[in-house]
Design a protein around this motif. Structure first.
Motif, PDB file in Angstrom:
ATOM      1  N   GLY A 169      32.517 -23.594  -4.457  1.00 53.67           N
ATOM      2  CA  GLY A 169      31.757 -23.271  -5.657  1.00 53.67           C
ATOM      3  C   GLY A 169      32.627 -22.531  -6.661  1.00 53.67           C
ATOM      4  N   VAL A 170      32.079 -22.282  -7.845  1.00 54.89           N
ATOM      5  CA  VAL A 170      32.810 -21.609  -8.923  1.00 54.89           C
ATOM      6  C   VAL A 170      32.043 -20.365  -9.339  1.00 54.89           C
ATOM      7  N   LEU A 171      32.728 -19.222  -9.393  1.00 55.11           N
ATOM      8  CA  LEU A 171      32.104 -17.976  -9.810  1.00 55.11           C
ATOM      9  C   LEU A 171      31.998 -17.918 -11.330  1.00 55.11           C
ATOM     10  N   ILE A 172      30.812 -17.544 -11.823  1.00 61.76           N
ATOM     11  CA  ILE A 172      30.605 -17.338 -13.254  1.00 61.76           C
ATOM     12  C   ILE A 172      30.450 -15.839 -13.459  1.00 61.76           C
ATOM     13  N   PRO A 173      31.362 -15.222 -14.211  1.00 61.56           N
ATOM     14  CA  PRO A 173      31.389 -13.758 -14.310  1.00 61.56           C
ATOM     15  C   PRO A 173      30.245 -13.211 -15.149  1.00 61.56           C
ATOM     16  N   PRO A 174      29.977 -11.900 -15.032  1.00 62.94           N
ATOM     17  CA  PRO A 174      28.947 -11.271 -15.876  1.00 62.94           C
ATOM     18  C   PRO A 174      29.266 -11.406 -17.354  1.00 62.94           C
ATOM     19  N   LYS A 214      27.318 -17.829  -8.369  1.00 65.97           N
ATOM     20  CA  LYS A 214      28.147 -18.967  -7.955  1.00 65.97           C
ATOM     21  C   LYS A 214      27.500 -20.281  -8.400  1.00 65.97           C
ATOM     22  N   TYR A 215      28.322 -21.130  -8.998  1.00 66.29           N
ATOM     23  CA  TYR A 215      27.895 -22.452  -9.463  1.00 66.29           C
ATOM     24  C   TYR A 215      28.284 -23.465  -8.397  1.00 66.29           C
ATOM     25  N   ILE A 216      27.308 -24.231  -7.892  1.00 66.33           N
ATOM     26  CA  ILE A 216      27.561 -25.131  -6.764  1.00 66.33           C
ATOM     27  C   ILE A 216      27.134 -26.553  -7.100  1.00 66.33           C
ATOM     28  N   ASP A 217      27.639 -27.514  -6.321  1.00 71.45           N
ATOM     29  CA  ASP A 217      27.313 -28.918  -6.557  1.00 71.45           C
ATOM     30  C   ASP A 217      26.797 -29.578  -5.281  1.00 71.45           C
ATOM     31  N   ASP A 268      27.683 -32.280  -3.911  1.00 67.50           N
ATOM     32  CA  ASP A 268      28.689 -32.920  -3.064  1.00 67.50           C
ATOM     33  C   ASP A 268      29.078 -32.037  -1.881  1.00 67.50           C
ATOM     34  N   HIS A 269      28.925 -30.743  -2.037  1.00 67.11           N
ATOM     35  CA  HIS A 269      29.374 -29.810  -1.000  1.00 67.11           C
ATOM     36  C   HIS A 269      28.288 -28.849  -0.524  1.00 67.11           C
ATOM     37  N   PHE A 270      27.153 -28.796  -1.241  1.00 67.55           N
ATOM     38  CA  PHE A 270      26.079 -27.869  -0.908  1.00 67.55           C
ATOM     39  C   PHE A 270      24.728 -28.573  -1.002  1.00 67.55           C
ATOM     40  N   SER A 271      23.714 -27.909  -0.507  1.00 66.95           N
ATOM     41  CA  SER A 271      22.351 -28.417  -0.641  1.00 66.95           C
ATOM     42  C   SER A 271      21.735 -27.840  -1.909  1.00 66.95           C
ATOM     43  N   VAL A 272      21.260 -28.714  -2.807  1.00 61.47           N
ATOM     44  CA  VAL A 272      20.575 -28.288  -4.025  1.00 61.47           C
ATOM     45  C   VAL A 272      19.222 -28.993  -4.074  1.00 61.47           C
ATOM     46  N   ALA A 273      18.280 -28.400  -4.792  1.00 65.99           N
ATOM     47  CA  ALA A 273      16.917 -28.941  -4.804  1.00 65.99           C
ATOM     48  C   ALA A 273      16.783 -30.192  -5.648  1.00 65.99           C
ATOM     49  N   GLN A 274      17.536 -30.256  -6.752  1.00 66.82           N
ATOM     50  CA  GLN A 274      17.354 -31.361  -7.697  1.00 66.82           C
ATOM     51  C   GLN A 274      18.657 -31.594  -8.446  1.00 66.82           C
ATOM     52  N   GLY A 275      18.996 -32.850  -8.699  1.00 69.42           N
ATOM     53  CA  GLY A 275      20.175 -33.173  -9.491  1.00 69.42           C
ATOM     54  C   GLY A 275      21.478 -32.919  -8.753  1.00 69.42           C
ATOM     55  N   LYS A 276      22.531 -32.618  -9.525  1.00 64.73           N
ATOM     56  CA  LYS A 276      23.880 -32.448  -8.968  1.00 64.73           C
ATOM     57  C   LYS A 276      24.324 -30.990  -8.872  1.00 64.73           C
ATOM     58  N   ARG A 277      23.723 -30.099  -9.669  1.00 61.97           N
ATOM     59  CA  ARG A 277      24.219 -28.721  -9.742  1.00 61.97           C
ATOM     60  C   ARG A 277      23.086 -27.714  -9.557  1.00 61.97           C
ATOM     61  N   ALA A 278      23.444 -26.509  -9.161  1.00 64.75           N
ATOM     62  CA  ALA A 278      22.492 -25.405  -9.012  1.00 64.75           C
ATOM     63  C   ALA A 278      23.287 -24.110  -9.030  1.00 64.75           C
ATOM     64  N   ILE A 279      22.600 -22.965  -8.944  1.00 58.07           N
ATOM     65  CA  ILE A 279      23.289 -21.678  -8.875  1.00 58.07           C
ATOM     66  C   ILE A 279      22.870 -20.932  -7.613  1.00 58.07           C
ATOM     67  N   GLU A 280      23.839 -20.178  -7.061  1.00 57.54           N
ATOM     68  CA  GLU A 280      23.604 -19.371  -5.866  1.00 57.54           C
ATOM     69  C   GLU A 280      23.764 -17.903  -6.251  1.00 57.54           C
ATOM     70  N   LEU A 281      22.758 -17.082  -5.919  1.00 58.75           N
ATOM     71  CA  LEU A 281      22.783 -15.652  -6.241  1.00 58.75           C
ATOM     72  C   LEU A 281      23.485 -14.921  -5.100  1.00 58.75           C
ATOM     73  N   VAL A 282      24.783 -14.663  -5.273  1.00 58.77           N
ATOM     74  CA  VAL A 282      25.619 -14.198  -4.159  1.00 58.77           C
ATOM     75  C   VAL A 282      25.811 -12.689  -4.126  1.00 58.77           C
ATOM     76  N   GLY A 283      25.255 -11.957  -5.087  1.00 56.65           N
ATOM     77  CA  GLY A 283      25.502 -10.520  -5.141  1.00 56.65           C
ATOM     78  C   GLY A 283      24.260  -9.659  -5.084  1.00 56.65           C
ATOM     79  N   GLY A 284      23.181 -10.144  -4.442  1.00 55.30           N
ATOM     80  CA  GLY A 284      21.967  -9.356  -4.351  1.00 55.30           C
ATOM     81  C   GLY A 284      21.440  -8.974  -5.724  1.00 55.30           C
TER      82      GLY A 284
END
Length: 375
Positions: A218-223, A244-247, A249-265
């Motif tokens: 995934g790719v980190l998107i900074p504050p 974290k921005y995920i796709d 191809d490598h992760f499970s997402v609910a819809q489409g190709k991309r989603a975001i993961e909240l990795v810092g609480g």
């Protein structure tokens, strides 16, 4: 005969013109910059050990200051220097920088993606700039157990040529101390607009930074305090930590190709402001789940719409899946801020070091029609 020769010259010049103009039109493509993974090495005569001696020694890059060309498997004392991808990377010492020029379209938005790993100091930083935009990204937090992370940074082109500079502003006792940089890529961004089917923009997160093929991090998107132009159009990261921005191809997402993961609480929040009508009722719907990355346990996503909020629990087994939730609220202002963050902090059960969290996807904001009155 002379006329025929001139005609032949004109034809040749036209052909050359077509080749040149077609090359210029293709000067920008989504993907790695020229030698963006540093696999093309400097000549041995342009190096002293690992130190690069000439400003133009690394093909397609211009360097300044103390820059090292680091090969995979190389050690510094007892420490193995981690090359994020492929054969080699560069390390930026005190006040060192790497630079490359790229043809772009003025007024358009672009996002850079690059790998960064700190090697010595705890408080390493990286200054990323494309004039007139410039931001300092802190890279002391390591989100990935591999020892490095992929970051995104966005800019709006002011000129037809973008001068991309990555610079280490640090001053350490050891001049070689500084971040390792690898896999520098770019993607043009096309910010979507709100529609009558969704008052939020880019609510499915399909528009965002370039994700390197065959990478499962995934790719980190900074504050937003570090980035004036969001690599995730329409959204801002309103927190201390990145998201974290995920796709798919490598992760499970609910819809489409991309989603975001909240990795810092609670330190990893994402937000957007939407136009609303005072007194009107709206529904905020969204999906939450896990990325199928061994992020297990009890998760809670807190969603806000103005002063209204909902806490949505999700029990993750770390193998993918999602559930949907709805927050109904009445607008009290002409603009309503929508925000999401994770209540808890999570790490992967594979290594107990990689930060992870719930996935948010397929967000929608629509007004609710009032039932028709019977007269």
């Amino acid at each position: 005969m002379q006329r025929s020769s001139r005609m032949g010259s004109v034809v040749v010049l036209l052909a050359l013109f077509c080749v040149v103009t077609s090359h210029l039109a293709l000067a920008f493509t989504d993907g790695l910059l020229g030698n963006g993974n540093f696999e093309k090495a400097p000549k041995s005569s342009d190096m002293k050990g690992t130190v690069v001696l000439k400003s133009n020694a690394i093909p397609e890059w211009e360097i300044s200051g103390f820059v090292e060309y680091i090969k995979a498997g190389q050690k510094q004392g007892d420490m193995l220097l981690v090359v994020p991808e492929g054969y080699a990377a560069v390390r930026l010492g005190n006040e060192a920088s790497i630079k490359q020029k790229l043809n772009v379209t003025p007024g358009m938005y672009y996002s850079l993606t690059f790998s960064a790993a700190r090697t010595c100091a705890q408080d390493e930083k990286l200054n990323v700039s494309v004039a007139p935009d410039s931001d300092v990204l802190p890279i002391q937090t390591v989100y990935n157990s591999e020892g490095w992370d992929l970051y995104a940074w966005a800019f709006r082109a002011s000129y037809s040529v973008a001068v991309i500079i990555l610079h280490n502003p640090g001053v350490e006792e050891d001049p070689a101390c500084g971040p390792l940089i690898d896999s520098i890529a770019i993607r043009a961004l096309y910010p979507p607009k709100a529609t009558n089917k969704n008052l939020l923009k880019n609510a499915d997160f399909e528009e965002g930074p370039y994700i390197l093929p065959n990478t499962s991090w995934g790719v980190l998107i900074p504050p937003n305090i570090e980035d004036d132009n969001s690599p995730l159009p329409a959204w801002t990261v309103e927190s201390l930590k990145a998201i974290k921005y995920i796709d798919s191809d490598h992760f499970s997402v609910a819809q489409g190709k991309r989603a975001i993961e909240l990795v810092g609480g609670r330190e990893s929040a994402i937000a957007q402001v939407a136009r609303t009508i005072v007194g009107k009722t709206y529904e905020l719907t969204f999906a939450i789940g896990d990325a199928s990355n061994s992020c297990e346990g009890s998760m809670i996503v807190e969603a806000f719409a103005g002063s209204d909020t909902i806490k949505v629990p999700y029990e993750s087994k770390g193998k993918g899946g999602y559930k949907r939730a709805v927050l109904r609220f009445k607008a009290v202002a002409i603009r309503t801020r929508v925000m999401f963050f994770s209540t808890y902090y999570h790490t992967s059960s594979k290594d107990f070091a990689s930060l992870c969290g719930p996935v948010v996807d397929d967000v929608k904001l629509l007004s609710v029609r009032s039932p028709r009155r019977l007269v």
